[in-house]
Design a protein around this motif. Structure first.
Motif, PDB file in Angstrom:
ATOM      1  N   GLU A  67       0.834  -1.206   0.000  1.00 47.77           N
ATOM      2  CA  GLU A  67       0.000   0.000   0.000  1.00 47.77           C
ATOM      3  C   GLU A  67       0.868   1.255   0.000  1.00 47.77           C
ATOM      4  OE1 GLU A  67      -2.061  -3.404   2.017  1.00 47.77           O
ATOM      5  OE2 GLU A  67      -0.122  -2.405   2.286  1.00 47.77           O
ATOM      6  N   ARG A  68       0.452   2.264  -0.746  1.00 47.83           N
ATOM      7  CA  ARG A  68       1.187   3.530  -0.821  1.00 47.83           C
ATOM      8  C   ARG A  68       0.699   4.531   0.220  1.00 47.83           C
ATOM      9  NH1 ARG A  68       3.660   6.416  -5.136  1.00 47.83           N
ATOM     10  NH2 ARG A  68       4.241   4.346  -5.906  1.00 47.83           N
ATOM     11  N   ASP A  69      -0.625   4.685   0.331  1.00 47.20           N
ATOM     12  CA  ASP A  69      -1.197   5.698   1.220  1.00 47.20           C
ATOM     13  C   ASP A  69      -1.244   5.149   2.643  1.00 47.20           C
ATOM     14  OD1 ASP A  69      -2.697   7.552   2.632  1.00 47.20           O
ATOM     15  OD2 ASP A  69      -4.193   7.813   1.054  1.00 47.20           O
ATOM     16  N   LEU A  70      -0.374   5.681   3.502  1.00 51.49           N
ATOM     17  CA  LEU A  70      -0.287   5.250   4.900  1.00 51.49           C
ATOM     18  C   LEU A  70      -0.687   6.392   5.833  1.00 51.49           C
ATOM     19  CD1 LEU A  70       3.153   3.383   4.659  1.00 51.49           C
ATOM     20  CD2 LEU A  70       0.863   2.456   4.303  1.00 51.49           C
ATOM     21  N   SER A  71      -1.668   7.148   5.415  1.00 56.16           N
ATOM     22  CA  SER A  71      -2.031   8.382   6.107  1.00 56.16           C
ATOM     23  C   SER A  71      -2.224   8.145   7.603  1.00 56.16           C
ATOM     24  CB  SER A  71      -3.294   8.983   5.504  1.00 56.16           C
ATOM     25  OG  SER A  71      -3.045   9.411   4.180  1.00 56.16           O
ATOM     26  N   GLU A  72      -1.706   9.077   8.351  1.00 58.13           N
ATOM     27  CA  GLU A  72      -1.617   8.987   9.808  1.00 58.13           C
ATOM     28  C   GLU A  72      -2.875   9.561  10.453  1.00 58.13           C
ATOM     29  OE1 GLU A  72       1.250  11.632  12.473  1.00 58.13           O
ATOM     30  OE2 GLU A  72       2.354  10.141  11.295  1.00 58.13           O
ATOM     31  N   HIS A  73      -3.353   8.888  11.485  1.00 60.02           N
ATOM     32  CA  HIS A  73      -4.412   9.474  12.301  1.00 60.02           C
ATOM     33  C   HIS A  73      -4.130   9.192  13.765  1.00 60.02           C
ATOM     34  CE1 HIS A  73      -5.890   5.359  11.586  1.00 60.02           C
ATOM     35  NE2 HIS A  73      -6.591   5.475  12.693  1.00 60.02           N
ATOM     36  N   VAL A  74      -4.683  10.035  14.623  1.00 61.95           N
ATOM     37  CA  VAL A  74      -4.424   9.974  16.055  1.00 61.95           C
ATOM     38  C   VAL A  74      -5.532   9.193  16.749  1.00 61.95           C
ATOM     39  CG1 VAL A  74      -4.210  11.342  18.171  1.00 61.95           C
ATOM     40  CG2 VAL A  74      -3.097  12.105  16.065  1.00 61.95           C
ATOM     41  N   LEU A  75      -5.128   8.245  17.574  1.00 64.69           N
ATOM     42  CA  LEU A  75      -6.068   7.496  18.401  1.00 64.69           C
ATOM     43  C   LEU A  75      -6.180   8.231  19.734  1.00 64.69           C
ATOM     44  CD1 LEU A  75      -4.655   3.924  17.611  1.00 64.69           C
ATOM     45  CD2 LEU A  75      -6.421   5.197  16.376  1.00 64.69           C
ATOM     46  N   ALA A  98      -1.799   5.801  14.404  1.00 63.45           N
ATOM     47  CA  ALA A  98      -1.874   4.677  13.468  1.00 63.45           C
ATOM     48  C   ALA A  98      -1.659   5.257  12.077  1.00 63.45           C
ATOM     49  CB  ALA A  98      -3.219   3.974  13.553  1.00 63.45           C
ATOM     50  N   GLY A  99      -0.787   4.626  11.309  1.00 62.25           N
ATOM     51  CA  GLY A  99      -0.355   5.225  10.053  1.00 62.25           C
ATOM     52  C   GLY A  99       0.850   6.118  10.291  1.00 62.25           C
ATOM     53  N   ASN A 100       1.505   6.509   9.210  1.00 61.32           N
ATOM     54  CA  ASN A 100       2.722   7.314   9.354  1.00 61.32           C
ATOM     55  C   ASN A 100       2.853   8.238   8.152  1.00 61.32           C
ATOM     56  OD1 ASN A 100       5.467   8.240   9.473  1.00 61.32           O
ATOM     57  ND2 ASN A 100       5.922   6.540  10.844  1.00 61.32           N
ATOM     58  N   ASP A 101       2.740   9.542   8.417  1.00 63.92           N
ATOM     59  CA  ASP A 101       2.786  10.518   7.325  1.00 63.92           C
ATOM     60  C   ASP A 101       4.174  10.722   6.741  1.00 63.92           C
ATOM     61  OD1 ASP A 101       0.135  11.048   7.051  1.00 63.92           O
ATOM     62  OD2 ASP A 101       0.108  12.805   8.367  1.00 63.92           O
ATOM     63  N   ALA A 102       5.165  10.004   7.259  1.00 64.25           N
ATOM     64  CA  ALA A 102       6.477  10.059   6.612  1.00 64.25           C
ATOM     65  C   ALA A 102       6.415   9.528   5.178  1.00 64.25           C
ATOM     66  CB  ALA A 102       7.504   9.261   7.419  1.00 64.25           C
ATOM     67  N   TRP A 103       5.358   8.781   4.832  1.00 61.68           N
ATOM     68  CA  TRP A 103       5.245   8.274   3.452  1.00 61.68           C
ATOM     69  C   TRP A 103       5.195   9.415   2.440  1.00 61.68           C
ATOM     70  CZ3 TRP A 103       1.225   8.809  -0.195  1.00 61.68           C
ATOM     71  CH2 TRP A 103       0.057   9.427   0.258  1.00 61.68           C
ATOM     72  N   ARG A 104       4.829  10.606   2.900  1.00 64.93           N
ATOM     73  CA  ARG A 104       4.759  11.761   2.004  1.00 64.93           C
ATOM     74  C   ARG A 104       6.108  12.467   1.835  1.00 64.93           C
ATOM     75  NH1 ARG A 104      -0.857  13.050   1.974  1.00 64.93           N
ATOM     76  NH2 ARG A 104      -1.989  12.194   3.769  1.00 64.93           N
ATOM     77  N   GLN A 105       7.093  12.116   2.652  1.00 69.74           N
ATOM     78  CA  GLN A 105       8.341  12.866   2.664  1.00 69.74           C
ATOM     79  C   GLN A 105       9.240  12.540   1.475  1.00 69.74           C
ATOM     80  OE1 GLN A 105      10.389  12.287   6.391  1.00 69.74           O
ATOM     81  NE2 GLN A 105       9.146  13.802   7.436  1.00 69.74           N
TER      82      GLN A 105
END
Length: 599
Positions: free
Chosen positions: A327-335, A349-356
């Motif tokens: 999967e490419r989109d690993l968008s981060e959200h806060v629990l 959960a998820g990690n927005d570093a995928w956009r870096q």
């Protein structure tokens, strides 16, 4: 949810894996983390992140006072055996995530049944045992309905169904299952907990826990017996290679950076990230480490995951990470309903570093391809296209700033390690040109490679500091520049490189652990092993050996490293087990074995 409950230190946790998912179990017998579907799926036990997020305890009843506990893995496996000595006798609790029946070696994890196995064996006397089962699916959001029979409970909520089967009577009460029972010498009581989707197929057929654990031991042991390593520190290397195998998602070949999310880099801090994904940097270094440990059977599968995940690359920098299924989109959200480990928020959960943009990544991939070119055989079209795209992309973008290998979430800079990574990409692409087909352009790649080399030497060296610094025109020492001799950018005994190594050891190293920078309070285990390797390459084997052994002493009693180490308290910090920490251990052990080794 609330906080304030006593928490085990991160180093107290053992690691279980079926090469699809991971569980963490405390020394005191509590499974406080399990994501049964796959590494990055929502947890059903999440107490490591909040007291109310689910657990499964199995231990001697009563207070811990006077109880002595010792634990170890069974041979070269991830089957954990914990012996509890009490005033009335002793028991051994053995636990594992089950392998598929009949699986051996590299089949382990290909179709694992998603079953957590636990047995209690009486060793002496008579011991009163207690179990408390409180699953909370969806990271603690759900309290399941319990469908109870005397020795069997189905806990169902949302997308999750868990079937607990026990060798003793069970009592259900308000979302929890309890039992107390006596175990005498020679007696064995087994439990198995099977996961299934609520609206999918049924859970795995009931297993005999004793036989299933024996099968799992054999599957792991066959895997490790096929990988002889005859260098220095063989026990450490074998243990770390088992952990790396345990962090591998066998269906795709992805390797997760760690088994957990949001364990903090600093207690009470907010640098709490989800590491249950596959970074291309970690993928490359994992292949290096498994090559050293003679575990190369899955090389093609690892590369297939990386290449297929990336797809065709365009002008923008290559993504740095993917999900275990590509999967490419690993968008981060806060629990935000979870209190976090030691009140360290947010939980993510998820990690927005995928956009870096991290421009060392193409170099990691091309370096791995070059190292393992013979193992890969003839490069297929997808691999050739990906490697050529990475090299061409590097020529076009190397002069841009980026986020750097530490994934800084502020202003981009011209990081030294990123430029060195670009040099690696082009240097290895030039060497790989005969494997890359008609699109290979080694002359163009070599010209850009040489320009990068000149630029780094001119702009990363700081005469005032007397060292290469973290970025162009910076005064900051940073352990990331230790990669320079490790990738043959500069010899370790080059006067400027040697001055940098000494400066980092003097300013950033404490008792065998190296901080990434002077502003960080904790040591970063991977960087500590980098310093060991640099000292080896510089010819100081004695000091390298001393540093290696001091760093290894920071592992927990099971040989597990987290990401970081608190230099004041001695606590493990960050996600665990951390792949890069164990990779560093393997590679530095190999260099101490043979200082002429290059990889």
């Amino acid at each position: 949810m609330h906080s304030g409950v006593e928490r085990p230190p991160i180093a107290e946790y053992g690691f279980l894996s079926d090469c699809r998912s991971a569980a963490l179990v405390s020394r005191d017998g509590s499974v406080d983390w399990w994501c049964p579907e796959r590494f990055d799926s929502p947890s059903v036990f999440g107490r490591i992140l909040d007291p109310d997020a689910g657990h499964w305890v199995l231990r001697p009843a009563g207070e811990r006072n006077g109880r002595r506990t010792e634990r170890a893995y069974v041979g070269d496996t991830l089957v954990l055996r914990t012996v509890h000595q009490t005033d009335s006798g002793s028991v051994a609790v053995t636990e594992a995530l089950a392998s598929e029946p009949g699986a051996r070696g590299h089949d382990l994890g290909s179709a694992s049944p998603a079953v957590l196995l636990r047995t209690v064996e009486g060793l002496s006397g008579r011991v009163r045992m207690s179990t408390d089962f409180a699953p909370r699916p969806e990271y603690g959001l759900l309290t399941p309905h319990l469908h109870c029979q005397p020795n069997r409970v189905v806990a169902a909520a949302g997308p999750v169904s868990l079937t607990l089967r026990a060798g003793v009577p069970l009592t259900c009460e308000r979302g929890r299952v309890h039992a107390e029972f006596d175990v005498s010498a020679g007696q064995v009581v087994g439990f198995d907990l099977a996961y299934a989707p609520s609206f999918g197929g049924p859970p795995a057929a009931e297993l005999d826990p004793v036989a299933a654990i024996a099968e799992t031991v054999q599957a792991w042991q066959v895997l490790q017996d096929s990988h002889p390593y005859d260098g220095r520190y063989p026990d450490l290397v074998r243990r770390s290679s088992v952990i790396l195998q345990g962090l591998t998602y066998r269906p795709s070949g992805a390797v997760v950076a760690a088994a957990t999310t949001s364990l903090p880099e600093q207690l009470g801090g907010d640098r709490n990230y989800d590491y249950r994904f596959g970074w291309l940097r970690d993928f490359s270094y994992t292949l290096h480490a498994l090559w050293v440990a003679a575990c190369t059977e899955d090389t093609s599968r690892h590369f297939a995951w990386a290449v297929r995940s990336a797809g065709r690359l365009g002008p923008e920098p290559a993504p740095i990470m993917y999900g275990v299924g590509g999967e490419r989109d690993l968008s981060e959200h806060v629990l935000d309903y979870l209190g976090g480990y030691a009140d360290s928020r947010p939980v993510r959960a998820g990690n927005d570093a995928w956009r870096q943009r991290q421009m060392d990544v193409p170099g990691e991939v091309l370096e791995a391809a070059y190292l393992l070119r013979d193992r890969l055989g003839q490069f297929d079209e997808e691999l050739r296209e990906t490697l050529v795209d990475l090299a061409d992309q590097t020529v076009d973008i190397w002069h841009r700033p980026d986020a750097g290998m530490w994934e800084v979430r502020d202003e981009e800079r011209h990081y030294t390690s990123s430029k060195v990574g670009c040099w690696v990409a082009l240097d290895r692409a030039v060497r790989l040109a005969p494997w890359l087909g008609d699109r290979a352009d080694p002359r163009r790649w070599a010209a850009a490679r040489d320009e990068i080399h000149r630029t780094v030497l001119e702009q990363s060296w700081n005469e005032r500091v007397g060292a290469f610094t973290v970025a162009f025109e910076s005064d900051e020492l940073n352990a990331s520049v230790l990669m320079m001799p490790l990738v043959d950018f500069l010899p370790a005994d080059d006067p400027r490189m040697w001055a940098t190594i000494k400066a980092i050891e003097r300013e950033l190293a404490t008792d065998g652990v190296v901080r990434r920078s002077a502003t960080e309070p904790a040591g970063f285990v991977w960087c500590s092993f980098w310093l060991v390797s640099c000292l080896v390459l510089a010819g100081d084997i004695q000091r390298a050996t001393e540093l290696f052994e001091r760093t290894n002493a920071k592992a927990n009693d099971l040989g597990i490293f987290a990401e970081q180490y608190d230099l004041v308290t001695g606590e493990h910090l960050g996600n665990t087990p951390q792949a890069l920490s164990h990779i560093g251990q393997i590679l530095s052990a190999a260099r101490l074995t043979d200082p002429t080794l290059r990889f």
